[in-house]
Design a protein around this motif. Structure first.
Motif, PDB file in Angstrom:
ATOM      1  N   ALA A 156       3.368  -3.456  -0.110  1.00  0.00           N
ATOM      2  CA  ALA A 156       4.295  -2.323  -0.118  1.00  0.00           C
ATOM      3  C   ALA A 156       3.774  -1.157  -0.952  1.00  0.00           C
ATOM      4  O   ALA A 156       4.446  -0.137  -1.088  1.00  0.00           O
ATOM      5  CB  ALA A 156       5.656  -2.765  -0.644  1.00  0.00           C
ATOM      6  N   GLY A 157       2.566  -1.306  -1.537  1.00  0.00           N
ATOM      7  CA  GLY A 157       1.939  -0.196  -2.254  1.00  0.00           C
ATOM      8  C   GLY A 157       2.344  -0.044  -3.706  1.00  0.00           C
ATOM      9  O   GLY A 157       2.093   0.999  -4.308  1.00  0.00           O
ATOM     10  N   LEU A 158       2.930  -1.081  -4.320  1.00  0.00           N
ATOM     11  CA  LEU A 158       3.408  -0.931  -5.693  1.00  0.00           C
ATOM     12  C   LEU A 158       2.285  -0.776  -6.709  1.00  0.00           C
ATOM     13  O   LEU A 158       2.507  -0.244  -7.802  1.00  0.00           O
ATOM     14  CB  LEU A 158       4.292  -2.123  -6.075  1.00  0.00           C
ATOM     15  CG  LEU A 158       5.521  -2.360  -5.198  1.00  0.00           C
ATOM     16  CD1 LEU A 158       6.372  -3.483  -5.759  1.00  0.00           C
ATOM     17  CD2 LEU A 158       6.338  -1.088  -5.014  1.00  0.00           C
ATOM     18  N   PRO A 170       1.894  -3.670   6.562  1.00  0.00           N
ATOM     19  CA  PRO A 170       2.461  -3.006   5.386  1.00  0.00           C
ATOM     20  C   PRO A 170       3.968  -3.215   5.293  1.00  0.00           C
ATOM     21  O   PRO A 170       4.664  -3.260   6.306  1.00  0.00           O
ATOM     22  CB  PRO A 170       2.110  -1.524   5.612  1.00  0.00           C
ATOM     23  CG  PRO A 170       1.801  -1.395   7.062  1.00  0.00           C
ATOM     24  CD  PRO A 170       1.274  -2.720   7.506  1.00  0.00           C
ATOM     25  N   LEU A 171       4.446  -3.374   4.063  1.00  0.00           N
ATOM     26  CA  LEU A 171       5.866  -3.566   3.812  1.00  0.00           C
ATOM     27  C   LEU A 171       6.490  -2.265   3.309  1.00  0.00           C
ATOM     28  O   LEU A 171       5.824  -1.429   2.714  1.00  0.00           O
ATOM     29  CB  LEU A 171       6.078  -4.679   2.788  1.00  0.00           C
ATOM     30  CG  LEU A 171       5.511  -6.056   3.170  1.00  0.00           C
ATOM     31  CD1 LEU A 171       5.807  -7.069   2.066  1.00  0.00           C
ATOM     32  CD2 LEU A 171       6.071  -6.533   4.502  1.00  0.00           C
ATOM     33  N   ASP A 172       7.778  -2.130   3.563  1.00  0.00           N
ATOM     34  CA  ASP A 172       8.504  -0.896   3.258  1.00  0.00           C
ATOM     35  C   ASP A 172       9.500  -1.173   2.135  1.00  0.00           C
ATOM     36  O   ASP A 172      10.435  -1.961   2.310  1.00  0.00           O
ATOM     37  CB  ASP A 172       9.222  -0.427   4.530  1.00  0.00           C
ATOM     38  CG  ASP A 172      10.010   0.858   4.327  1.00  0.00           C
ATOM     39  OD1 ASP A 172      10.038   1.379   3.195  1.00  0.00           O
ATOM     40  OD2 ASP A 172      10.614   1.333   5.308  1.00  0.00           O
ATOM     41  N   ASP A 181      12.172  -6.457   3.791  1.00  0.00           N
ATOM     42  CA  ASP A 181      10.834  -6.505   3.198  1.00  0.00           C
ATOM     43  C   ASP A 181      10.908  -6.794   1.700  1.00  0.00           C
ATOM     44  O   ASP A 181      10.110  -7.570   1.163  1.00  0.00           O
ATOM     45  CB  ASP A 181      10.096  -5.187   3.440  1.00  0.00           C
ATOM     46  CG  ASP A 181       9.576  -5.057   4.863  1.00  0.00           C
ATOM     47  OD1 ASP A 181       9.722  -6.013   5.642  1.00  0.00           O
ATOM     48  OD2 ASP A 181       9.021  -3.993   5.200  1.00  0.00           O
ATOM     49  N   VAL A 182      11.861  -6.175   1.023  1.00  0.00           N
ATOM     50  CA  VAL A 182      11.998  -6.402  -0.418  1.00  0.00           C
ATOM     51  C   VAL A 182      12.433  -7.847  -0.689  1.00  0.00           C
ATOM     52  O   VAL A 182      11.971  -8.472  -1.647  1.00  0.00           O
ATOM     53  CB  VAL A 182      12.983  -5.403  -1.042  1.00  0.00           C
ATOM     54  CG1 VAL A 182      13.243  -5.737  -2.511  1.00  0.00           C
ATOM     55  CG2 VAL A 182      12.428  -3.978  -0.936  1.00  0.00           C
ATOM     56  N   ALA A 192       8.314   3.581  -6.137  1.00  0.00           N
ATOM     57  CA  ALA A 192       7.659   3.820  -4.849  1.00  0.00           C
ATOM     58  C   ALA A 192       8.616   4.442  -3.841  1.00  0.00           C
ATOM     59  O   ALA A 192       8.227   5.325  -3.057  1.00  0.00           O
ATOM     60  CB  ALA A 192       7.088   2.516  -4.309  1.00  0.00           C
ATOM     61  N   ALA A 193       9.866   3.996  -3.840  1.00  0.00           N
ATOM     62  CA  ALA A 193      10.830   4.520  -2.874  1.00  0.00           C
ATOM     63  C   ALA A 193      11.128   5.998  -3.116  1.00  0.00           C
ATOM     64  O   ALA A 193      11.445   6.739  -2.184  1.00  0.00           O
ATOM     65  CB  ALA A 193      12.121   3.710  -2.946  1.00  0.00           C
TER      66      ALA A 193
END
Length: 311
Positions: free
Chosen positions: A120-122, A171-173, A179-180, A205-206
């Protein structure tokens, strides 16, 4: 490595001293003929403890009692199997930024970050978090990432990041509740601090979502790297990702990333990305090797909780 060996090693080297629940469960599975027979019907890359345990937890099954885990998993195997085949261990541990920070802060600024296996890009927000290395603190964001660091002087400031992008097969959102919930299921049972950290990092990130591209680490990396701004230092990095990549594909990635402009940071297990002349790790626990442009620098723990610098 056999399925039995994989579960014994996970319990002995990864979960020991970190998650009593998973340590106990790993050793139980290693001696459970019914579960081993079911696991061995899966592709080798889908038999890993983290994936099985995460799926059972995500489905609402028990992991605190090995007998109850056995009964649930056997009874619900079609559902468990379907999710194991559909999902991956995309543990998105923001705490790993604590072991990346000393390298990132030392590179020519500003940075363009490109994470391979970004989930998710964290881990693309090392500039937005705060850090605590023993008594030393740097940064003023949230969450605060704690790391026991030996052998280095922590950086004086966080890096300047002007572009961030991630590449992932799926990829997760962080704005998607499903996804979370999968990311939360991958966090080990006792680790309430990591669940709180995940939620805080997801909020970061959000608020400013990264560029996440669905793609392959070899086929699609050059095109994404080419999108980075020319006046920033490109940094391609990955952490605990390459073990999921077949060896031939892994070697092709290494050849490719060495040819790209900028720098390459790897944080992988030594059997996944080997180096000559490594010093002994600080203890018997499972460690990754942090490396810059192919030069090993430090031993690191899997969730970023500790590092021992030798470079």
């Amino acid at each position: 490595m056999t399925t039995i060996e994989a579960y014994v090693e996970f319990g002995t080297r990864e979960a020991h001293g970190v998650s009593p629940t998973y340590e106990r469960l790993s050793h139980a599975v290693a001696h459970d003929g019914d579960l081993l027979a079911l696991l061995d019907t899966l592709p080798p890359g889908k038999r890993q403890p983290n994936l099985l345990f995460g799926v059972v937890r995500w489905l609402g099954g028990p992991v605190d009692d090995p007998v109850a885990f056995h009964d649930y998993t056997v009874a619900h195997w079609p559902a468990v199997e379907a999710q194991v085949l559909a999902r991956a261990t995309q543990t998105n541990e923001a705490g790993r930024c604590a072991v990346l920070l000393p390298v990132l802060a030392a590179l020519p600024q500003p940075l363009a970050l490109l994470e391979v296996g970004a989930s998710a890009g964290l881990c693309l927000y090392p500039d937005r978090y705060a850090y605590r290395y023993g008594e030393y603190e740097v940064g003023d964001g949230t969450p605060v990432l704690e790391c026991a660091a030996g052998g280095l002087v922590p950086p004086a400031r966080v890096p300047q990041v002007v572009w961030r992008a991630g590449l992932d097969l799926n990829p997760l959102d962080v704005t998607d509740a499903g996804d979370v919930s999968w990311l939360e299921a991958l966090i080990w049972p006792e680790h309430a601090h990591r669940r709180a950290r995940l939620r805080a990092a997801a909020a970061v990130a959000a608020a400013d979502p990264p560029l996440l591209v669905r793609g392959d680490l070899v086929d699609d990396l050059p095109a994404l790297a080419a999108r980075a701004p020319a006046d920033a230092t490109l940094v391609v990095f990955h952490t605990s990702v390459l073990y999921q990549v077949p060896v031939a594909r892994r070697e092709a990635f290494v050849r490719l990333v060495r040819e790209l402009p900028g720098h390459w940071i790897a944080n992988e297990a030594p059997e996944v990305l080997p180096y000559d002349g490594l010093p002994d790790p600080p203890d018997a626990a499972l460690h990754n090797v942090l490396a810059l442009d192919g030069k090993p620098l430090a031993w690191t723990r899997g969730h970023g909780q500790a590092m021992t610098w030798f470079g």
